[in-house]
Write a protein that holds these residues in place. Structure first.
Motif, PDB file in Angstrom:
ATOM      1  N   THR A 152       7.800  -7.486  -4.636  1.00  0.00           N
ATOM      2  CA  THR A 152       7.373  -6.144  -4.278  1.00  0.00           C
ATOM      3  C   THR A 152       6.032  -5.803  -4.899  1.00  0.00           C
ATOM      4  O   THR A 152       5.667  -6.331  -5.958  1.00  0.00           O
ATOM      5  N   LEU A 153       5.292  -4.946  -4.212  1.00  0.00           N
ATOM      6  CA  LEU A 153       4.009  -4.445  -4.704  1.00  0.00           C
ATOM      7  C   LEU A 153       4.014  -2.924  -4.560  1.00  0.00           C
ATOM      8  O   LEU A 153       3.843  -2.404  -3.454  1.00  0.00           O
ATOM      9  N   PRO A 154       4.227  -2.184  -5.654  1.00  0.00           N
ATOM     10  CA  PRO A 154       4.187  -0.719  -5.565  1.00  0.00           C
ATOM     11  C   PRO A 154       2.746  -0.234  -5.432  1.00  0.00           C
ATOM     12  O   PRO A 154       1.845  -0.736  -6.100  1.00  0.00           O
ATOM     13  N   LEU A 155       2.527   0.739  -4.552  1.00  0.00           N
ATOM     14  CA  LEU A 155       1.214   1.358  -4.384  1.00  0.00           C
ATOM     15  C   LEU A 155       1.330   2.864  -4.594  1.00  0.00           C
ATOM     16  O   LEU A 155       2.371   3.462  -4.301  1.00  0.00           O
ATOM     17  N   THR A 156       0.241   3.448  -5.094  1.00  0.00           N
ATOM     18  CA  THR A 156       0.220   4.899  -5.286  1.00  0.00           C
ATOM     19  C   THR A 156      -0.913   5.563  -4.514  1.00  0.00           C
ATOM     20  O   THR A 156      -0.953   6.786  -4.397  1.00  0.00           O
ATOM     21  N   THR A 157      -1.850   4.788  -3.999  1.00  0.00           N
ATOM     22  CA  THR A 157      -2.886   5.301  -3.110  1.00  0.00           C
ATOM     23  C   THR A 157      -2.870   4.463  -1.838  1.00  0.00           C
ATOM     24  O   THR A 157      -2.562   3.264  -1.885  1.00  0.00           O
TER      25      THR A 157
END
Length: 316
Positions: A64-69
């Motif tokens: 998984t790769l969490p993104l916030t933008t």
């Protein structure tokens, strides 16, 4: 003079292009992971939901790769990295954030409109739209299977239950994304709060209109059967290898570009040797230009060598 040529149509093996649409709590993430697992291979998941997908790590194997933008160009870069690392299946959960989240398309349009000034939102859309098109092209040209989820806005309707009592029920509306984006995908499924999946749009005839109650591996198996019925085609990595071959000629690269265009892969996001993101089309063009320059330089060297020899002969 026109140079259009029609060729005989053939069904080729393809990769899944699936959109799962539904309101919060309808099971979009879980259904995406079940489907990806059934399709088989290494799974990469872009998590825009504050790490919520990791709650299923005890049931499914995935990275998984969490993104916030959520700039559209960010997703293009992520797809290039995932392709380079050989992930067989890409899940974007959810694509809605790249529309209405921080840095998403709506914010890009607002920022562009403020920069341009005159023209307002129209000028903003004109500037921001190429980012969205590049993102969609990169999604559809991903070299593995692709599953995206999209949220729908939720509203309540009042219905009579089995006893005739009036009770509220949640329903999903249009997806939080550009109007009509669901038509970019081969298979579109609508999920409700009972985790019922209704295939609302499908290029796979056996799946059209099918209803899956709590969809599991049977959905993935039906998708796989449809995808595998066709002729094998080159992969994106095959195109990259051919484009970067040191002895590739301009004519070979021109033919390679045309072949990639026919397979709708020119927009695929790939990494160059410096780790920079390019489309496959840009990569082929760049190497084609380099090949032409090499030939020109070789011709110049040969020409200068011949002139020098002629002067030497004349002096003798």
């Amino acid at each position: 003079m026109n140079h259009f040529t029609f060729t005989t149509a053939t069904k080729e093996r393809a990769k899944a292009r699936i959109a799962l649409i539904g309101p919060t709590g309808s099971g979009k993430t879980y259904t995406a992971l079940v489907t990806a697992t059934g399709l088989g291979g290494r799974i990469a998941l872009v998590d825009t939901e504050h790490g919520s997908a990791a709650k299923y790590a005890d049931e499914f194997a995935f990275d998984t790769l969490p993104l916030t933008t959520f700039r559209p160009t960010t997703l293009v870069d992520v797809l290039a990295v995932a392709a380079h690392e050989g992930y067989d299946i890409m899940i974007v959960d959810s694509l809605s954030h790249f529309w209405s989240g921080t840095g998403g398309m709506l914010e890009q349009v607002d920022d562009a409109a403020k920069r341009v000034g005159a023209g307002g939102s129209f000028a903003g859309w004109k500037e921001a739209r190429p980012q969205e098109r590049a993102m969609i092209d990169a999604l559809l040209a991903y070299p593995g299977h692709l599953i995206v989820t999209m949220r729908t806005k939720t509203e309540y309707v009042v219905e009579a239950d089995e006893r005739g009592r009036k009770v509220p029920r949640k329903v999903g509306l249009k997806p939080e994304q550009r109007e009509g984006i669901e038509y970019e995908f081969d298979i579109v499924g609508d999920l409700d709060h009972e985790n019922t999946l209704v295939i609302s749009k499908s290029r796979a005839k056996p799946l059209s209109g099918v209803v899956f109650h709590k969809p599991g591996l049977e959905f993935a198996e039906a998708v796989s059967s449809w995808l595998e019925a066709g002729e094998p085609t080159p992969s994106v990595s095959d195109y990259v290898t051919a484009a970067t071959a040191p002895d590739a000629t301009p004519d070979e690269l021109r033919a390679l570009y045309e072949q990639a265009r026919r397979h709708n892969l020119l927009g695929s996001a790939v990494l160059d040797n410096d780790g920079e993101t390019h489309t496959l089309g840009e990569l082929i063009v760049r190497h084609g230009t380099a090949a032409r320059n090499r030939i020109t330089q070789d011709d110049d060297v040969t020409s200068r060598g011949g002139t020098a020899q002629r002067k030497k002969d004349a002096a003798v």
